[in-house]
Enzyme design. Sequence first.
Site, short mmCIF file in Angstrom:
data_model
loop_
_atom_site.label_atom_id
_atom_site.label_comp_id
_atom_site.label_asym_id
_atom_site.label_seq_id
_atom_site.Cartn_x
_atom_site.Cartn_y
_atom_site.Cartn_z
N TRP A 1 0.83 -1.21 0.00
CA TRP A 1 0.00 0.00 0.00
C TRP A 1 0.86 1.26 0.00
CZ3 TRP A 1 -0.43 4.15 3.31
CH2 TRP A 1 -1.55 4.98 3.15
N HIS A 2 2.01 1.18 0.70
CA HIS A 2 2.87 2.34 0.82
C HIS A 2 3.58 2.70 -0.47
CE1 HIS A 2 2.26 1.92 5.14
NE2 HIS A 2 2.77 3.13 5.27
N GLY A 3 3.79 1.73 -1.31
CA GLY A 3 4.48 2.08 -2.55
C GLY A 3 4.58 0.92 -3.50
#
Lengths: 426, 471
Positions: free
Chosen positions: B324-326
Amino acid sequence: MIKKIADGTFLVILFLALWSVPIFWLARESETFKSTTEARYLNTFSSVAITWQDLKAAAKRLLKPGYTPTGIQFYDRFLERSYQKAFEAACTDQFPLRFELLLVDSWVKRSWIQLAYAPLNDPIIPASTNSTVMELRNTGIFMWQPSSFGKELTAKIDQRIANFNQIIQQNPTVNFFVLYVEESATAKYNPASPYFPLADQGQAIQYFEENKPKDLILAKWTMNSMDEYKQYFFKTDHHWNARGSWRGYEQIYHMLQSRYPQISPMLKPDAFLPVPGVKFCGSFARTALAPCQPEAFEYVQVQLPPYYTYVNGFEQTVGKQAEFLAGDLPSEPYANIYGDFWGEDVGLIWYHYDNGAERNLLLISDSFSNSIDALIASHYRDTFVIDLRMYKDFSLSQIIAQYHIDDVLVLGSQIVLFSKEWTITP
Amino acid sequence: MAFSSLTFLFIFLPLFLACYFVLPFRWWKNGVLLVASLIFYAWAEPVYVFWLIGITLLNWAIALLVSQLMRRGQSAAAKWVATAAVIGNLLVLLSFKYAGFIAESLNSGFGLALPIPASSFPLGLSFFTFSIISFQIDVYQESTTAPRNPLIMLLHVAMFPKLLQGPITRYGQLEAELAARKPNLEDMAAGARRFIIGLAKKVILADTLAKAANKIFALWMPTLGMDLAWLGIFTYSLQIYFDFSGYTDMAIGLGRILGFHLPENFNYPYISRSISDFWRRWHMTLTAWFRIYIFLPLEFARKRQKFLRQQTNLIIVFLLTGLWHGASWNYVLWGGYFGLLLALESGSWGKRLKKLPPFLQHSYTILLLLVGWVFFRLENTSQWGSFFSALLGGHGISGPSNMRSLNIVWVIPVIFLALLGSTPWVKIISQKLGTRSWAPIAGNFATLVLFLLSIAFVLSGGYQSFLYFQF
């Protein structure tokens, strides 16, 4: 009850503060203002003003996909977000009390520096958190952080030596001279050097001297101690002062004389005089926005034959010496006095003297030569001073042929001499 | 526009607040808030704003359909529609944000030659997509009802205080306040103070720490000494905390001014005594979202499996958290790293950990967090080996002269200030002083001074984009 009053007052003050800024922007006339402190035109809201036509065109673009008006429209700028960036830039540059707030910011950051260095013995500490300017503690004297000497720099120097070799070989009838001006970044006496293991301390110019083309005549303008630095350089600016630049002129004269025997006699200074009313806080203080003990700004009073100057092709005087001496001084704090007085860095300045000389000189330099261009030029008929950073599509052979150049002088510090940006295109 | 930009602070905000508070009626306030939110988003995303409106209204219509199907007793059909909506939203997220990553991974893993699409996605995509997905699931599970007015749904998703970087909210959390709210003086003052503190955390601390951290991480890895490597990762860990928590403070503060009580996202994560504790304190709304919508359903779906069920579910959830973060393997591995640690702590190791002295628990946690931030900070995984070698002294010591050369010695007092700010000490002291009669006046005065100082910092260098904008 006290809390309610306090909270209410707090909100009112905050709301007024938030509103005061846009009201200030609306009330103030948007005028183009060149900051002499920052040497640039400040962004204004007029550059981001939207007209009714802009909005109509944008609406048409949205509703009629085939509609493509000519020119860069507000619609395009908004889509690619350049408009938003320009708007924010205008907000920043036009902020009320901007300079005062920048000083506050600088004060806080300098406090961090003072706190961090308090337990250390360093005699010289950074003047700001985001530059390589340093300040001798409690003296008001600024200088560069030592630059590094290593394999990367020697590789660059080798490239510049090859460049000099090439241009010398291609122009066998032209004399090539270099005056290297030692700045504090490369000086042995820089008090920060013991704390920077890779500090240059003159190694770069020594390497250059040992490997330069033998037909390249090199003179080194160096200093041996902090006392000499204080004598020949400004305390708050990275340039040499009037006495330092005069010393440079004398060295250049002797160097030119070796290949130009019929050179006219060396000029003699009448006096070193301070420009009345100037309280000089130079580039170092300006970069760090550091508190500055203003110093005098001297110039050399010297008799020169009459001459003409053309700046980028137009006849105009170089610098604002006459205005300054008449008392018309900039009022901005940390104003760029050196640049204003001696003239800004431009692509090409042409000095023409009707002095009977038959030789022409090409002088490639940065702002260091601004204070002595006219002096050096007085020994030539035509002198072309070029700042390679500002001159587009430079070609040495073209310049030599076009202006009948006899001598080429490169003047400057390690940046002019060793960096790629100053490579002389043959 | 970022909250720390002058355009937001001195043009958007005063105009918006004036319109918002002048209008008496709740629906007009909602209207002004919606229009302002869309203008706020359009300023940064002039094209994607229409996409945001479209995708939100489409989801609203689907949710309404699901509600109707549930009311008619057609729960199977409702489940299909809700599932399709969730998958659809995930596919949109995947195609915008992860298509390039997937293509690159397949190309390098299997020797394919798939075209790699350019990475361009709307700001805040991950945040509002999760908000929309949770809305769909909540409507299907009947824990919330879809609003009749689509603009309410749009307002919930697009509300500018939380649109770009959260906190991630569930519709049910704000439903009541969307319908009826009345900010009082205390809320507005507390909100304004919170906003200013968040602004200061961002522009004074986070951006300043970033200057030093970036200089260290820009060095050629083989030359990085042990001391600089530790300083770099330590500085970065404080930078990312103050950057993100500062933004959250601003979001919560703005929300409170308007009468919304947005959920907290941080609870002093760096005083944690275990990794489990850390993830109960860091980006709490994200971990809550993953717990409610991924972890618990996984636990339920795999309830027959007894052996290592919870542990494997934790690893799965945190791999997804990392993703989700990257769209990059370093984030996935970062997530997997924490998943593994959480899995270990959920077993006997966690029990043994709690028996250790608090100092050791805390040191253990900080050390593991710093290692984790290495994975997060260095997107290029080929640099990991060199950086960890530096941390272990493989490249020797840089020495204080290197800090001087980089001009980062000044970061030391800033680090101490940041360390203090990352603990509850400031809150404890201000609460103790808060009982004095002069406390409200002094506190408000100090906040105004902090605001002025923050503006000075904003002016000095423009502004940096918030780190989490890319998510």
